[in-house]
Design a protein around this motif. Structure first.
Motif, PDB file in Angstrom:
ATOM      1  N   PRO A   1       0.797  -1.233   0.000  1.00  0.00           N
ATOM      2  CA  PRO A   1       0.000   0.000   0.000  1.00  0.00           C
ATOM      3  C   PRO A   1       0.828   1.282   0.000  1.00  0.00           C
ATOM      4  CG  PRO A   1      -0.894  -1.577   1.565  1.00  0.00           C
ATOM      5  CD  PRO A   1       0.426  -2.137   1.094  1.00  0.00           C
ATOM      6  N   ALA A   2       2.009   1.248   0.601  1.00  0.00           N
ATOM      7  CA  ALA A   2       2.812   2.466   0.669  1.00  0.00           C
ATOM      8  C   ALA A   2       3.284   2.919  -0.710  1.00  0.00           C
ATOM      9  CB  ALA A   2       4.019   2.252   1.579  1.00  0.00           C
ATOM     10  N   ARG A   3       3.247   2.032  -1.703  1.00  0.00           N
ATOM     11  CA  ARG A   3       3.660   2.402  -3.057  1.00  0.00           C
ATOM     12  C   ARG A   3       2.515   2.978  -3.882  1.00  0.00           C
ATOM     13  NH1 ARG A   3       6.748  -3.117  -4.974  1.00  0.00           N
ATOM     14  NH2 ARG A   3       8.324  -3.246  -3.318  1.00  0.00           N
ATOM     15  N   LEU A   4       1.309   2.924  -3.340  1.00  0.00           N
ATOM     16  CA  LEU A   4       0.138   3.298  -4.132  1.00  0.00           C
ATOM     17  C   LEU A   4       0.128   4.771  -4.492  1.00  0.00           C
ATOM     18  CD1 LEU A   4      -2.881   1.500  -2.439  1.00  0.00           C
ATOM     19  CD2 LEU A   4      -2.070   1.158  -4.771  1.00  0.00           C
ATOM     20  N   PRO A   5      -0.403   5.086  -5.682  1.00  0.00           N
ATOM     21  CA  PRO A   5      -0.788   6.471  -5.938  1.00  0.00           C
ATOM     22  C   PRO A   5      -2.056   6.749  -5.127  1.00  0.00           C
ATOM     23  CG  PRO A   5      -1.584   5.057  -7.695  1.00  0.00           C
ATOM     24  CD  PRO A   5      -0.765   4.181  -6.769  1.00  0.00           C
ATOM     25  N   THR A   6      -2.628   7.884  -5.328  1.00  0.00           N
ATOM     26  CA  THR A   6      -3.901   8.173  -4.664  1.00  0.00           C
ATOM     27  C   THR A   6      -4.940   7.162  -5.147  1.00  0.00           C
ATOM     28  OG1 THR A   6      -3.383  10.523  -4.564  1.00  0.00           O
ATOM     29  CG2 THR A   6      -5.677   9.910  -4.303  1.00  0.00           C
ATOM     30  N   LEU A   7      -5.597   6.498  -4.208  1.00  0.00           N
ATOM     31  CA  LEU A   7      -6.599   5.497  -4.557  1.00  0.00           C
ATOM     32  C   LEU A   7      -7.846   5.726  -3.720  1.00  0.00           C
ATOM     33  CD1 LEU A   7      -7.485   2.829  -5.968  1.00  0.00           C
ATOM     34  CD2 LEU A   7      -6.527   1.626  -3.994  1.00  0.00           C
ATOM     35  N   HIS A   8      -8.985   5.723  -4.399  1.00  0.00           N
ATOM     36  CA  HIS A   8     -10.264   5.861  -3.721  1.00  0.00           C
ATOM     37  C   HIS A   8     -11.139   4.678  -4.097  1.00  0.00           C
ATOM     38  CE1 HIS A   8      -9.509  10.102  -2.586  1.00  0.00           C
ATOM     39  NE2 HIS A   8      -8.846  10.132  -3.732  1.00  0.00           N
TER      40      HIS A   8
ATOM     41  N   GLU B   1      -5.394   7.654  -9.096  1.00  0.00           N
ATOM     42  CA  GLU B   1      -4.895   8.832  -9.812  1.00  0.00           C
ATOM     43  C   GLU B   1      -3.420   8.962  -9.496  1.00  0.00           C
ATOM     44  OE1 GLU B   1      -7.885  12.273  -9.603  1.00  0.00           O
ATOM     45  OE2 GLU B   1      -8.502  10.984  -7.938  1.00  0.00           O
ATOM     46  N   TRP B   2      -2.617   9.245 -10.495  1.00  0.00           N
ATOM     47  CA  TRP B   2      -1.182   9.285 -10.256  1.00  0.00           C
ATOM     48  C   TRP B   2      -0.515  10.405 -11.050  1.00  0.00           C
ATOM     49  CZ3 TRP B   2      -3.796   5.527 -12.927  1.00  0.00           C
ATOM     50  CH2 TRP B   2      -3.479   5.351 -14.266  1.00  0.00           C
ATOM     51  N   ASP B   3       0.604  10.846 -10.507  1.00  0.00           N
ATOM     52  CA  ASP B   3       1.441  11.862 -11.147  1.00  0.00           C
ATOM     53  C   ASP B   3       2.877  11.513 -10.801  1.00  0.00           C
ATOM     54  OD1 ASP B   3       2.512  14.041 -12.378  1.00  0.00           O
ATOM     55  OD2 ASP B   3       1.479  15.548 -11.150  1.00  0.00           O
ATOM     56  N   ILE B   4       3.484  10.679 -11.635  1.00  0.00           N
ATOM     57  CA  ILE B   4       4.820  10.140 -11.378  1.00  0.00           C
ATOM     58  C   ILE B   4       5.871  11.058 -12.007  1.00  0.00           C
ATOM     59  CG2 ILE B   4       6.284   8.100 -11.558  1.00  0.00           C
ATOM     60  CD1 ILE B   4       3.644   7.639 -10.048  1.00  0.00           C
ATOM     61  N   ALA B   5       6.925  11.320 -11.271  1.00  0.00           N
ATOM     62  CA  ALA B   5       7.985  12.203 -11.774  1.00  0.00           C
ATOM     63  C   ALA B   5       8.574  11.654 -13.070  1.00  0.00           C
ATOM     64  CB  ALA B   5       9.081  12.345 -10.717  1.00  0.00           C
ATOM     65  N   PRO B   6       8.994  12.520 -13.973  1.00  0.00           N
ATOM     66  CA  PRO B   6       9.582  12.074 -15.245  1.00  0.00           C
ATOM     67  C   PRO B   6      10.742  11.104 -15.015  1.00  0.00           C
ATOM     68  CG  PRO B   6       9.190  14.437 -15.295  1.00  0.00           C
ATOM     69  CD  PRO B   6       8.925  13.995 -13.887  1.00  0.00           C
ATOM     70  N   GLY B   7      10.758  10.037 -15.784  1.00  0.00           N
ATOM     71  CA  GLY B   7      11.819   9.042 -15.667  1.00  0.00           C
ATOM     72  C   GLY B   7      11.609   8.023 -14.572  1.00  0.00           C
ATOM     73  N   ARG B   8      10.552   8.177 -13.780  1.00  0.00           N
ATOM     74  CA  ARG B   8      10.264   7.238 -12.699  1.00  0.00           C
ATOM     75  C   ARG B   8       9.109   6.314 -13.099  1.00  0.00           C
ATOM     76  NH1 ARG B   8      11.918   9.149  -7.581  1.00  0.00           N
ATOM     77  NH2 ARG B   8      11.322   7.048  -6.876  1.00  0.00           N
ATOM     78  N   VAL B   9       9.104   5.138 -12.471  1.00  0.00           N
ATOM     79  CA  VAL B   9       8.036   4.159 -12.682  1.00  0.00           C
ATOM     80  C   VAL B   9       7.571   3.684 -11.309  1.00  0.00           C
ATOM     81  CG1 VAL B   9       7.415   1.908 -13.634  1.00  0.00           C
ATOM     82  CG2 VAL B   9       8.948   3.414 -14.912  1.00  0.00           C
ATOM     83  N   SER B  10       6.280   3.596 -11.124  1.00  0.00           N
ATOM     84  CA  SER B  10       5.711   3.077  -9.879  1.00  0.00           C
ATOM     85  C   SER B  10       5.021   1.759 -10.181  1.00  0.00           C
ATOM     86  CB  SER B  10       4.707   4.074  -9.287  1.00  0.00           C
ATOM     87  OG  SER B  10       4.100   3.546  -8.126  1.00  0.00           O
TER      88      SER B  10
ATOM     89  N   ARG C   1       0.978  -3.576 -12.337  1.00  0.00           N
ATOM     90  CA  ARG C   1       0.894  -2.574 -13.395  1.00  0.00           C
ATOM     91  C   ARG C   1       1.939  -1.522 -13.117  1.00  0.00           C
ATOM     92  NH1 ARG C   1      -4.266   1.331 -15.124  1.00  0.00           N
ATOM     93  NH2 ARG C   1      -3.169   2.434 -16.797  1.00  0.00           N
ATOM     94  N   ASP C   2       2.690  -1.139 -14.144  1.00  0.00           N
ATOM     95  CA  ASP C   2       3.697  -0.091 -14.013  1.00  0.00           C
ATOM     96  C   ASP C   2       3.088   1.242 -14.439  1.00  0.00           C
ATOM     97  OD1 ASP C   2       5.691  -1.778 -13.114  1.00  0.00           O
ATOM     98  OD2 ASP C   2       6.415  -2.237 -15.126  1.00  0.00           O
ATOM     99  N   LEU C   3       3.090   2.204 -13.513  1.00  0.00           N
ATOM    100  CA  LEU C   3       2.516   3.515 -13.769  1.00  0.00           C
ATOM    101  C   LEU C   3       3.618   4.508 -14.101  1.00  0.00           C
ATOM    102  CD1 LEU C   3      -0.038   3.734 -10.825  1.00  0.00           C
ATOM    103  CD2 LEU C   3      -0.406   2.828 -13.136  1.00  0.00           C
ATOM    104  N   GLU C   4       3.370   5.318 -15.112  1.00  0.00           N
ATOM    105  CA  GLU C   4       4.299   6.372 -15.513  1.00  0.00           C
ATOM    106  C   GLU C   4       3.510   7.633 -15.813  1.00  0.00           C
ATOM    107  OE1 GLU C   4       7.688   5.008 -18.185  1.00  0.00           O
ATOM    108  OE2 GLU C   4       6.197   3.465 -18.613  1.00  0.00           O
ATOM    109  N   GLY C   5       4.182   8.777 -15.697  1.00  0.00           N
ATOM    110  CA  GLY C   5       3.551  10.039 -16.063  1.00  0.00           C
ATOM    111  C   GLY C   5       2.358  10.365 -15.185  1.00  0.00           C
ATOM    112  N   ARG C   6       1.347  10.928 -15.818  1.00  0.00           N
ATOM    113  CA  ARG C   6       0.153  11.352 -15.099  1.00  0.00           C
ATOM    114  C   ARG C   6      -1.051  10.642 -15.686  1.00  0.00           C
ATOM    115  NH1 ARG C   6      -1.637  17.699 -14.163  1.00  0.00           N
ATOM    116  NH2 ARG C   6      -3.340  17.286 -12.673  1.00  0.00           N
ATOM    117  N   GLY C   7      -1.959  10.185 -14.835  1.00  0.00           N
ATOM    118  CA  GLY C   7      -3.114   9.486 -15.377  1.00  0.00           C
ATOM    119  C   GLY C   7      -4.135   9.133 -14.324  1.00  0.00           C
TER     120      GLY C   7
END
Length: 266
Positions: A11-18, A37-46, A77-83
């Protein structure tokens, strides 16, 4: 709303989750809506790792509507960018609308042709409003589509829902025979219902719920031994939990606990 982290391995790795409750008019078709909802820094993957609920999902994101079949294993799932995404965790009664044999679409996600749903949910999620408002409007739009297209659960679908509720809420259910006894039906009928509405064997449904609970306890109760957790969840012994955990997740319960120090993830 139920524990929002159940099924989430870190859970600590999660983006905002509702997780938002399904409106009453579709509560027989959708268990809840989930909105990351996520906004990952450029070059990073969550990387988001899950032990998913044993259920199908209908998911909308900005360019895609997808139907996900029943999962059999750990997923990520690998999250990148904003979405963002808006997903509906489907109740068993909703599944026949999307697929006749859910066992044939296990571990797959396929595009589902619902452009009106995508447009309506996207409009809500991108509106210039506060988060609580736009998420609520997205759920309302999604719910309206479900009402219009799926309708009310059939009597058989309602029995499938009852089976899901029984497995998910009664920790004494550890064998298929227990389900049959509680629902006053034969084991074979339970198996047929599971095939039609879940696409997974009933014993798999039981195991998934217990493994999700085991992962939750390993993470949140670091002082409780694995043997005590196994006993609490109705496993025959520590070895049975350890083997099922390793087979489903690919690592041991002890390793998982070490990767979540203090129940906070890393």
């Amino acid at each position: 709303m139920e524990n929002e982290s159940r099924g989430t391995l870190y859970p600590a790795r999660l983006p905002t989750l509702h997780r938002l409750a399904a409106p009453a008019e579709i509560s027989g078709l959708v268990r809840w809506f989930w909105i990351p909802e996520w906004d990952i820094a450029p070059g990073r993957v969550s990387r988001q790792e899950l032990l998913p609920f044993a259920a199908c999902n209908l998911v909308v994101d900005p360019g895609f509507v997808g139907f996900s079949g029943p999962p059999t294993q750990r997923s990520f799932r690998d999250l990148e960018g904003r979405g963002w995404a808006v997903g509906a965790l489907l109740r068993p009664a909703a599944v026949p609308y999307f697929v006749a044999r859910p066992s044939e679409v296990r571990d797959t996600t396929a595009e589902f042709n619902a452009p009106d749903l995508r447009v309506a949910v996207t409009a809500a999620m991108t509106a210039d409003r506060d988060g609580e408002t736009y998420r609520g409007e997205a759920v309302s739009a999604f719910s309206a589509w479900i009402v219009e297209n799926i309708g009310a659960p059939t009597p058989s679908g309602s029995i499938g829902n009852a089976m899901a509720d029984l497995i998910d809420t009664d920790p004494s259910i550890t064998r298929v025979e227990h389900i049959a006894d509680r629902l006053s039906m034969s084991v074979r009928t339970v198996q047929r219902l599971a095939e039609r509405y879940f696409g997974l064997p009933p014993l798999t449904l039981i195991r998934r719920r217990r493994l999700q609970e085991a992962a939750e306890l390993l993470r949140t109760e670091p002082g409780t031994s694995v043997a005590a957790i196994a006993s609490e969840l109705g496993y025959a012994d520590h070895a049975h939990l350890a083997n099922e955990f390793r087979d489903a997740l690919g690592f041991t319960a002890s390793r998982y606990r070490r990767s979540n120090p203090g129940g906070r993830g890393f």
